[in-house]
Design an enzyme around this catalytic site. Structure first.
Site, PDB file in Angstrom:
ATOM      1  N   ASP A   1      -6.435  -6.883  -0.466  1.00 56.02           N
ATOM      2  CA  ASP A   1      -5.997  -8.255  -0.173  1.00 56.02           C
ATOM      3  C   ASP A   1      -7.011  -9.302  -0.592  1.00 56.02           C
ATOM      4  O   ASP A   1      -7.128 -10.360   0.029  1.00 56.02           O
ATOM      5  CB  ASP A   1      -5.670  -8.413   1.333  1.00 56.02           C
ATOM      6  CG  ASP A   1      -4.729  -7.334   1.801  1.00 56.02           C
ATOM      7  OD1 ASP A   1      -3.720  -7.129   1.107  1.00 56.02           O
ATOM      8  OD2 ASP A   1      -5.008  -6.684   2.810  1.00 56.02           O
TER       9      ASP A   1
ATOM     10  N   HIS B   1       0.658  -6.863  -3.465  1.00 56.33           N
ATOM     11  CA  HIS B   1      -0.033  -7.783  -4.366  1.00 56.33           C
ATOM     12  C   HIS B   1       0.798  -9.055  -4.465  1.00 56.33           C
ATOM     13  O   HIS B   1       1.865  -9.065  -5.067  1.00 56.33           O
ATOM     14  CB  HIS B   1      -0.210  -7.147  -5.755  1.00 56.33           C
ATOM     15  CG  HIS B   1      -1.157  -5.985  -5.743  1.00 56.33           C
ATOM     16  ND1 HIS B   1      -1.118  -4.972  -6.666  1.00 56.33           N
ATOM     17  CD2 HIS B   1      -2.177  -5.685  -4.916  1.00 56.33           C
ATOM     18  CE1 HIS B   1      -2.075  -4.103  -6.407  1.00 56.33           C
ATOM     19  NE2 HIS B   1      -2.729  -4.504  -5.342  1.00 56.33           N
TER      20      HIS B   1
HETATM   21  P1  IMP Z   1      -2.535   4.119   4.099  1.00 57.70           P
HETATM   22  O1  IMP Z   1      -2.995   3.718   2.738  1.00 57.70           O
HETATM   23  O2  IMP Z   1      -1.162   3.610   4.438  1.00 57.70           O
HETATM   24  O3  IMP Z   1      -2.677   5.597   4.323  1.00 57.70           O
HETATM   25  O4  IMP Z   1      -3.500   3.405   5.168  1.00 57.70           O
HETATM   26  C1  IMP Z   1      -4.891   3.705   5.270  1.00 57.70           C
HETATM   27  C2  IMP Z   1      -5.691   2.454   5.556  1.00 57.70           C
HETATM   28  O5  IMP Z   1      -5.692   1.625   4.409  1.00 57.70           O
HETATM   29  C3  IMP Z   1      -5.145   1.589   6.691  1.00 57.70           C
HETATM   30  O6  IMP Z   1      -6.242   0.967   7.349  1.00 57.70           O
HETATM   31  C4  IMP Z   1      -4.323   0.523   5.951  1.00 57.70           C
HETATM   32  O7  IMP Z   1      -4.205  -0.676   6.687  1.00 57.70           O
HETATM   33  C5  IMP Z   1      -5.191   0.322   4.731  1.00 57.70           C
HETATM   34  N1  IMP Z   1      -4.463  -0.156   3.539  1.00 57.70           N
HETATM   35  C6  IMP Z   1      -3.719   0.569   2.674  1.00 57.70           C
HETATM   36  N2  IMP Z   1      -3.267  -0.193   1.671  1.00 57.70           N
HETATM   37  C7  IMP Z   1      -3.765  -1.424   1.877  1.00 57.70           C
HETATM   38  C8  IMP Z   1      -3.691  -2.648   1.132  1.00 57.70           C
HETATM   39  O8  IMP Z   1      -3.106  -2.745   0.058  1.00 57.70           O
HETATM   40  N3  IMP Z   1      -4.331  -3.728   1.676  1.00 57.70           N
HETATM   41  C9  IMP Z   1      -5.041  -3.646   2.830  1.00 57.70           C
HETATM   42  N4  IMP Z   1      -5.154  -2.519   3.541  1.00 57.70           N
HETATM   43  C10 IMP Z   1      -4.526  -1.418   3.070  1.00 57.70           C
HETATM   44 MG    MG Z   2      -2.430  -6.908  -0.321  1.00 58.42          MG
END
Ligand code: IMP
Ligand code: MG
Length: 369
Positions: free
Chosen positions: A14, A42
């Site tokens: 982000d 995104h």
């Molecule tokens: P997962 O990728 O859904 O397995 O989540 C694992 C960790 O990564 C969690 O803390 C999510 O909030 C974080 N996370 C995954 N993708 C993003 C993203 O695109 N932006 C911010 N946090 C993310």
């Molecule tokens: Mg994002």
């Protein structure tokens, strides 16, 4: 030929990668995503309207010569891809023909999503089945897009009819110029981050090679960082702000998850964290975003005591820290002279150049330094 580049998140995701990719995509033949799935969001603005890309690279589809490639290192939920493409077609009726999906990418299936929801517990995933899909892949039980095509998966069949291409490989684009779009950020990388508070992939450039694009490895690796920090999900967060201060910045910066809607945790920019990410990922140039959010405010850049001595794997190597900060002030980030002291300080501390900054969502609010 144009030099290939990668654009990575230098924090926990982000950071504003989407807008940079969107703005630069027209200069490239191909924009490639090589890891992750629809866990990311995104955000780009088209005619002032917000659009969150989850699977499709953040291409500016007004330029039909630029193609979008979903690489083999990704995990793809066909239904979610279908919905995202339909949304895109409402704005760009011909966009499907610009989209290529590698058949070797793995599937996110319903069982993965259920498993993610059941396991989620303490780390706060996005519940999109990402971890379980990679578990299936690594344990050699995974199924690929090619399997779903053979089974005539209804979503993929509709996408094929619309013109999405499932037959290309990295080699099909051998002589083309490429922009590699990172997903999440270095601090969520499964190896670099504070395990287990991480995503299931490497979020740096390693997935470029493992997705078959080794021949196109980028010369320049841009790292994107906001001028403050946010994080979604659990885990250690040096320089985190609490209470009203966090609340205020969250509102000003509209810091709510674009995939999950969760309020993002907020912190000051921590230069030691940024340096860690830059060194880890071999970032060559920095892009600092959302400077306008801190207009007419005290901008605090923290530093921390960094140690590699911790043996506790739930803590980042830089978790033990003593806060120290330097304060900057500007009226308006659009005025380059006003932000230069801040930019110079970042460059000096980190040891790489800040090449660009952004101070608003319009194309004009993005300028080079
Ligand atoms: P997962 O990728 O859904 O397995 O989540 C694992 C960790 O990564 C969690 O803390 C999510 O909030 C974080 N996370 C995954 N993708 C993003 C993203 O695109 N932006 C911010 N946090 C993310
Ligand atoms: Mg994002």
């Amino acid at each position: 030929m144009k030099e290939n580049i990668a654009i990575l998140g230098a924090a926990w995701g982000d950071e504003g990668k989407g807008r940079v990719v969107h703005q630069w995509s027209k200069n490239f033949d191909l924009v490639v995503r090589t890891a992750g799935g629809d866990n990311c969001g995104h955000v780009v603005y088209r005619d002032g309207i917000k659009f969150a890309h989850h699977l499709i690279p953040s291409v500016d589809f007004r330029f039909e010569h630029t193609k979008a490639y979903l690489g083999s290192g990704m995990v793809i939920n066909p239904e979610s891809l279908f919905r995202e493409i339909l949304e895109l077609l409402a704005i760009f009726p011909n966009a499907a023909k610009q989209i290529y999906v590698d058949q070797n990418a793995f599937l996110v299936e319903e069982s993965h999503i259920e498993q993610d929801k059941a396991n989620n517990g303490h780390i706060g995933t996005t519940n999109r089945g990402i971890g379980p899909a990679y578990m299936s892949k690594i344990s050699r039980k995974g199924r690929r897009i090619s399997d779903a095509l053979k089974e005539q998966n209804s979503f993929l069949m509709k996408l094929k009819e619309l013109g999405v291409n499932f037959d290309a490989t990295p080699q099909s684009f051998r002589n083309k110029s490429m922009l590699f779009e990172g997903a999440q950020g270095v601090l969520l990388d499964i190896d670099a981050g504070a395990y287990p508070f991480v995503t299931s992939t490497n979020t740096t450039t390693s997935s470029i090679i493992s997705s078959g694009f080794g021949f196109a490895y980028p010369k320049k690796i841009y790292g994107v960082s906001k001028c403050y920090t946010t994080k979604v999900g659990e885990g250690p967060f040096p320089s985190e702000l609490e209470g009203e201060k966090a609340e205020e910045l969250r509102k000003l910066g509209n810091e709510f998850g674009s995939t999950t809607g969760r309020p993002r945790r907020i912190g000051n920019l921590n230069l030691d964290l940024l340096k860690y990410a830059v060194d880890y990922a071999g970032i060559t140039d920095l892009i600092i975003t959302k400077l306008d959010v801190l207009n007419k405010r005290k901008v605090k850049l923290d530093t921390s005591y960094v140690t590699n001595s911790t043996k506790d794997s739930t803590k980042m190597p830089f978790y033990v820290f003593t806060d120290n900060h330097k304060t900057f002030y500007y009226d308006n980030a659009k005025n380059k002279n006003q932000i230069l002291p801040l930019i110079n300080h970042i460059e000096e501390y980190i040891g790489v150049k800040v090449s660009h900054v952004s101070c608003g969502v319009s194309e004009n609010d993005f300028y080079d330094i």
